[in-house]
Write an enzyme that holds these catalytic residues in place. Structure first.
Site, PDB file in Angstrom:
ATOM      1  N   HIS A  31      42.915  41.923  45.972  1.00  0.00           N
ATOM      2  CA  HIS A  31      42.391  43.271  45.760  1.00  0.00           C
ATOM      3  C   HIS A  31      41.025  43.288  45.076  1.00  0.00           C
ATOM      4  CE1 HIS A  31      42.864  47.501  46.084  1.00  0.00           C
ATOM      5  NE2 HIS A  31      43.150  47.762  44.823  1.00  0.00           N
ATOM      6  N   VAL A  32      40.885  42.614  43.943  1.00  0.00           N
ATOM      7  CA  VAL A  32      39.598  42.532  43.241  1.00  0.00           C
ATOM      8  C   VAL A  32      38.810  41.376  43.841  1.00  0.00           C
ATOM      9  CG1 VAL A  32      38.445  42.189  41.028  1.00  0.00           C
ATOM     10  CG2 VAL A  32      40.613  43.456  41.133  1.00  0.00           C
ATOM     11  N   HIS A  33      37.581  41.637  44.286  1.00  0.00           N
ATOM     12  CA  HIS A  33      36.813  40.635  45.022  1.00  0.00           C
ATOM     13  C   HIS A  33      36.058  39.715  44.069  1.00  0.00           C
ATOM     14  CE1 HIS A  33      36.839  43.715  48.533  1.00  0.00           C
ATOM     15  NE2 HIS A  33      38.013  43.171  48.319  1.00  0.00           N
ATOM     16  N   TYR A  46      40.310  43.580  57.597  1.00  0.00           N
ATOM     17  CA  TYR A  46      39.400  44.663  57.242  1.00  0.00           C
ATOM     18  C   TYR A  46      38.983  45.473  58.470  1.00  0.00           C
ATOM     19  CZ  TYR A  46      39.211  43.206  52.418  1.00  0.00           C
ATOM     20  OH  TYR A  46      39.558  42.921  51.124  1.00  0.00           O
ATOM     21  N   ASN A  86      45.936  46.992  50.749  1.00  0.00           N
ATOM     22  CA  ASN A  86      45.578  48.374  51.061  1.00  0.00           C
ATOM     23  C   ASN A  86      44.848  48.501  52.396  1.00  0.00           C
ATOM     24  OD1 ASN A  86      43.569  47.011  49.221  1.00  0.00           O
ATOM     25  ND2 ASN A  86      42.303  48.753  49.852  1.00  0.00           N
ATOM     26  N   ASP A 113      45.202  42.017  52.599  1.00  0.00           N
ATOM     27  CA  ASP A 113      43.897  42.373  53.155  1.00  0.00           C
ATOM     28  C   ASP A 113      43.430  41.294  54.116  1.00  0.00           C
ATOM     29  OD1 ASP A 113      43.971  44.731  51.798  1.00  0.00           O
ATOM     30  OD2 ASP A 113      42.297  44.311  50.463  1.00  0.00           O
ATOM     31  N   HIS A 167      39.006  48.250  40.357  1.00  0.00           N
ATOM     32  CA  HIS A 167      40.470  48.386  40.383  1.00  0.00           C
ATOM     33  C   HIS A 167      41.112  48.151  39.013  1.00  0.00           C
ATOM     34  CE1 HIS A 167      39.880  48.581  44.657  1.00  0.00           C
ATOM     35  NE2 HIS A 167      39.449  47.336  44.724  1.00  0.00           N
TER      36      HIS A 167
END
Length: 475
Positions: free
Chosen positions: A351-353, A194, A229, A191, A324
């Site tokens: 992925h997980v912020h 964005y 993603n 990522d 997620h």
């Protein structure tokens, strides 16, 4: 002197947070006064276009081969193609060597990418500072990079770990704090820009702004890429249905050097580490190309040369955040047993912020008929660390599952970055640093024991004790 200094550093870390002890996990109660999770305006100075006609921009480097004595240098020109040549040497402005590369471009909706240049510079000396120049005439630009030490079991090295960066004010805080860390290269867990949060031509424009945004680091040290993603960019409403188009054109990887069939998964060796990049969004079940490649790559790892085995993947395999949750379960079911068998030291994900670190645990006994549904302590397992906290515009993932699972050691919903400093073949020191509204604050630290050499030391001690006992009996 260095050994005494390391012992001085080691003792408080062991007392505060020894990773192999499975104690009650900690959920940080810190609530930050969050800066706006909005992208920095395009007219901000961090996105400034370099001066000069057709000046190279968005310069970035990555490792160019398996063992670290090569780099791939990339940049973009917009007015015309220009030269795909890099001049380089071991002293400033004395460019005794040159390398030619290739140029590519692409369209995304009605956006034209400009001319993307990739140049492989190989045959470099280890542990050497190189100066390099791209572009022509008055618009040429000059940078430098340091090659890593030669591969070896006790070679110290410091990695930065960043994920889910984006281009907000929080992203800028993360980038600036990382650049103060003294780390020598970045392991990036996916990522990037964005840009897929935008539509139509703005997608490409925001890839360009991100490339200029990170250039102050990426032009001077290698960032080792893996995709997330937000790199997929599957957008049928714009007739854009080729996954990873922007990412693959802009950010090359040395995948062929590790016998991979795809730039989405590959491996490198750097200093004393063997680093494997996996793709969460490419097929990985049994007999797929990624599955077959990983099986072969894990068997190629030589822990006597590169003791540290590190895996990067975008989706966390263990995660206790509502965001997620359980998305990594399919990869866990396929690969967890391999990770344990091959004594992987640590697995970084994004992925997980938010930030989260696990204990050494495994769930390999679970299947559809065993009934053993919960992870258990396992000293042979990796530590799982989620660092999807770079600072993007989607904001923080602030809702953790309650109660905190037994496998979760520490978690906090804040932006930040991590470093992993390898000291020798047996120990490395890890830090997670919170961005506390512009200030860098060290929050989570521990000493990471090497899975291969620590277990070998234990086995040798047991064997020596046993043989000494046998000799006593025989006498």
């Amino acid at each position: 002197m260095k050994s005494l200094l390391f012992q001085f550093i080691l003792v408080p870390f062991v007392i505060l947070n020894f990773v192999n002890n499975v104690n009650a996990g900690i959920t940080s109660r810190f609530i930050r006064e969050e800066w706006p999770s909005v992208d920095i305006p395009l007219d901000h100075e961090v996105f400034a276009v370099p001066k000069g006609y057709n000046a190279p921009q968005q310069v970035h480097i990555t490792q160019g081969n398996y063992d670290g004595n090569a780099v791939i240098i990339s940049w973009i020109t917009f007015d015309e193609p220009g030269s795909s040549k890099v001049q380089y040497g071991k002293s400033d402005k004395n460019y005794e060597f040159s390398a030619e590369g290739k140029m590519t471009n692409y369209t995304f909706y009605k956006y034209n990418s400009g001319y993307i240049h990739h140049v492989l510079v190989d045959g470099l000396e280890y542990d050497t500072k190189y100066y390099y120049k791209t572009g022509d005439g008055d618009s040429a630009r000059e940078f430098w990079f340091q090659t890593p030490p030669m591969i070896g079991p006790d070679v110290p090295y410091k990695f930065g770990i960043i994920g889910d960066l984006g281009q907000t004010y929080n992203s800028l805080s993360t980038l600036e704090h990382y650049m103060e860390s003294g780390a020598q290269s970045v392991l990036f867990v996916g990522d990037l820009s964005y840009a897929d949060r935008y539509k139509y031509n703005d997608v490409g424009i925001r890839w360009d702004s991100w490339g200029r945004f990170v250039e102050k680091s990426t032009a001077y040290q290698p960032w080792i890429w893996s995709a997330g993603n937000h790199e997929i960019e599957y957008m049928p409403y714009m007739n854009e249905v080729t996954p990873f188009k922007s990412y693959l054109h802009r950010y090359p990887t040395p995948y062929l050097a590790s016998k991979s069939s795809s730039p989405m998964w590959y491996a490198i060796r750097r200093a004393s580490a063997h680093i494997i990049m996996l793709s969460s969004y490419s097929p990985f079940v049994k007999y797929t190309p990624q599955w077959k490649w990983l099986e072969e790559e894990l068997n190629r790892v030589d822990r006597k040369k590169t003791p540290w085995l590190i895996v990067l993947v975008h989706v966390p395999i263990y995660n206790s955040n509502e965001a997620h949750f359980m998305e990594g379960e399919s990869m866990r079911a396929v690969f967890e047993e391999w990770f344990i068998h091959h004594k992987v030291d640590v697995i970084f994900a994004g992925h997980v912020h938010a930030y989260e670190r696990s204990y050494r645990i495994s769930n390999i006994r679970y299947n559809v008929s065993s009934g053993e549904r919960f992870p258990v302590p396992d000293e042979s397992a990796p530590v799982y660390i989620t660092v999807g906290d770079g600072g993007n515009q989607e904001g923080l993932a602030g809702k953790f599952r309650d109660p905190q699972p037994d496998y979760s050691a520490f978690r906090e919903a804040s932006y930040g970055h991590s470093t992993l400093e390898i000291m020798n073949r047996t120990h490395a020191v890890y830090h997670w640093n919170r961005n506390d509204d512009g200030k860098k604050v060290a929050i989570d630290s521990f000493v990471l024991n090497n899975q291969y050499w620590s277990s070998n030391v234990r086995e040798r001690k047991l064997k020596r004790h046993y043989l000494n006992g046998m000799r006593m009996i025989a006498s």
